[in-house]
Scaffold this motif. Structure first.
Motif, short mmCIF file in Angstrom:
data_model
loop_
_atom_site.label_atom_id
_atom_site.label_comp_id
_atom_site.label_asym_id
_atom_site.label_seq_id
_atom_site.Cartn_x
_atom_site.Cartn_y
_atom_site.Cartn_z
N ARG A 174 -40.82 66.47 7.39
CA ARG A 174 -40.75 67.65 7.99
C ARG A 174 -41.40 69.00 7.19
O ARG A 174 -41.14 70.01 7.91
CB ARG A 174 -39.22 68.12 7.99
CG ARG A 174 -38.31 66.56 8.77
CD ARG A 174 -37.06 66.93 9.21
NE ARG A 174 -36.41 66.16 9.89
CZ ARG A 174 -36.55 65.72 11.24
NH1 ARG A 174 -37.35 66.50 11.85
NH2 ARG A 174 -36.06 64.78 11.59
N ALA A 175 -41.97 68.76 6.36
CA ALA A 175 -42.69 69.90 5.59
C ALA A 175 -43.74 70.31 6.69
O ALA A 175 -44.54 69.53 7.17
CB ALA A 175 -43.40 69.53 4.34
N LEU A 222 -42.75 70.32 16.54
CA LEU A 222 -42.62 70.05 17.93
C LEU A 222 -42.74 68.49 18.16
O LEU A 222 -42.08 67.77 18.66
CB LEU A 222 -43.31 70.89 18.76
CG LEU A 222 -43.15 72.23 18.77
CD1 LEU A 222 -44.12 72.87 19.48
CD2 LEU A 222 -41.87 72.64 19.59
N VAL A 223 -43.53 67.71 17.25
CA VAL A 223 -43.76 66.51 17.52
C VAL A 223 -42.62 65.72 16.65
O VAL A 223 -42.21 64.87 17.18
CB VAL A 223 -45.36 66.05 16.63
CG1 VAL A 223 -45.13 64.45 16.67
CG2 VAL A 223 -46.26 66.56 17.45
N ASN A 224 -41.91 66.19 15.59
CA ASN A 224 -40.96 65.73 15.06
C ASN A 224 -39.65 65.74 15.84
O ASN A 224 -38.63 65.13 15.55
CB ASN A 224 -40.80 66.39 13.70
CG ASN A 224 -41.76 66.00 12.46
OD1 ASN A 224 -42.52 65.19 12.78
ND2 ASN A 224 -41.71 67.04 11.55
N ALA A 225 -39.75 66.45 17.10
CA ALA A 225 -38.41 66.12 17.87
C ALA A 225 -38.21 64.76 18.28
O ALA A 225 -37.22 64.50 18.75
CB ALA A 225 -38.70 67.17 19.02
N PRO A 277 -32.93 60.70 14.23
CA PRO A 277 -32.01 61.52 13.30
C PRO A 277 -32.05 61.01 11.70
O PRO A 277 -32.18 60.29 11.29
CB PRO A 277 -30.73 61.39 13.78
CG PRO A 277 -30.60 60.87 15.10
CD PRO A 277 -31.82 60.14 15.03
N ASP A 278 -31.94 62.11 10.76
CA ASP A 278 -32.13 61.74 9.59
C ASP A 278 -31.02 60.65 9.06
O ASP A 278 -31.17 60.11 7.84
CB ASP A 278 -32.04 62.70 8.72
CG ASP A 278 -33.15 63.86 8.83
OD1 ASP A 278 -34.32 63.31 9.38
OD2 ASP A 278 -33.23 64.96 8.54
#
Length: 278
Positions: free
Chosen positions: A101-102, A220-223, A227-228
């Motif tokens: 997520r960085a 946006l790609v990480n959507a 879930p973590d």
């Protein structure tokens, strides 16, 4: 700026304000113990805090090994007693989640074995490039009676599909560079002689781009990510599995045969896992 910072097991080279190289350096076989996890926490703090950084490349200084499995000679309580990271997850999955997520592009350059933890960091990077001749990826844990702890159950299906993820995880086999590319486990498997120049050119190119645009595109790609909390569940299952008699017996048998030191068991771990329960 100090160009190079040497820690016990991870070497950080600031090639430029926008481009860092992180090199795993824990010979002879690059296992990951509690000290390594602490250094990963320091590293991700630095990555998140740096306003100029745009790209990080992970590689290895240990011939034959990118990043290996956990250090089974270390005390488990030295790992489990560490406080959670800022994500609320234990330190290792915390590092992996925060790396993904960085607002910085992350690239794994795999030459040698990426076993367990090495595979998990590759799955958490934005891109992975492997040596066609020398890379070996492996989620080996089921073969010894364990569950993986760094989230491959959540990450692999998104890359390779459910059925191939099952093959990799349940088969616990060594996956070589060309097969990893065909499955989508890595971006590309390049001839070993071309790997360094390719990654260097790509990382340098990205380091010249706008940091805000990199970060927003990643967000946006990480959507599409799981879930973590799914990584947390995997970690809990991993720690629980270590106390099972089957896992204890499997690890001891591998140790007796030469696991955890240079030699055939480490070099051909997939083969020896297949022989373990005969």
């Amino acid at each position: 700026m100090n160009a190079t910072t040497k820690t016990a097991q991870i070497r950080l080279n600031r090639k430029s304000p926008a481009y860092w190289r992180v090199t795993f350096d824990n010979p002879p076989i690059n296992v990951m113990g509690p000290q390594t996890v602490r250094e990963f926490q320091e590293l991700i703090d630095a990555i998140e805090a740096d306003e100029q950084l745009r790209v990080v490349v992970f590689d290895s200084a240990v011939e034959g090994y990118f990043l290996n499995h956990s250090d089974f000679t270390a005390r488990l309580e030295d790992l489990t007693s560490m406080p959670p990271g800022p994500s609320g997850l234990p330190p290792w999955p915390d590092f992996l989640v925060r790396l993904t997520r960085a607002p910085v592009a992350s690239i794994a350059l795999i030459r040698g074995r990426a076993t367990g933890n090495g595979s998990e960091i590759a799955l958490s990077c934005d891109m992975t490039f492997a040596s066609r001749e020398k890379a070996i990826l492996s989620q080996w844990e089921v073969g010894v009676g364990m569950v993986a702890g760094g989230g491959p159950m959540a990450r692999l299906p998104l890359l390779v599909g459910r059925n191939r993820a099952m093959e990799i995880l349940l088969g616990s086999e060594d996956i070589r560079g060309e097969q990893a590319e065909a499955y989508g486990y890595v971006n590309r498997a390049l001839p070993d002689a071309e790997l360094d120049d390719f990654v260097e050119a790509l990382a340098t190119r990205i380091s010249r781009f706008d940091k805000w645009a990199i970060g927003q595109t990643k967000r946006l790609v990480n959507a599409t990510l799981s879930p973590d909390v799914e990584l947390s569940a995997g970690w809990d299952a991993c720690i629980g599995s270590l106390g099972r008699p089957a896992a204890q017996r499997g690890i001891k048998t591998l140790m007796d045969r030469g696991f955890h030191k240079p030699g055939d068991v480490e070099d051909r771990l997939g083969f020896h896992l297949g022989e373990l329960w005969r």
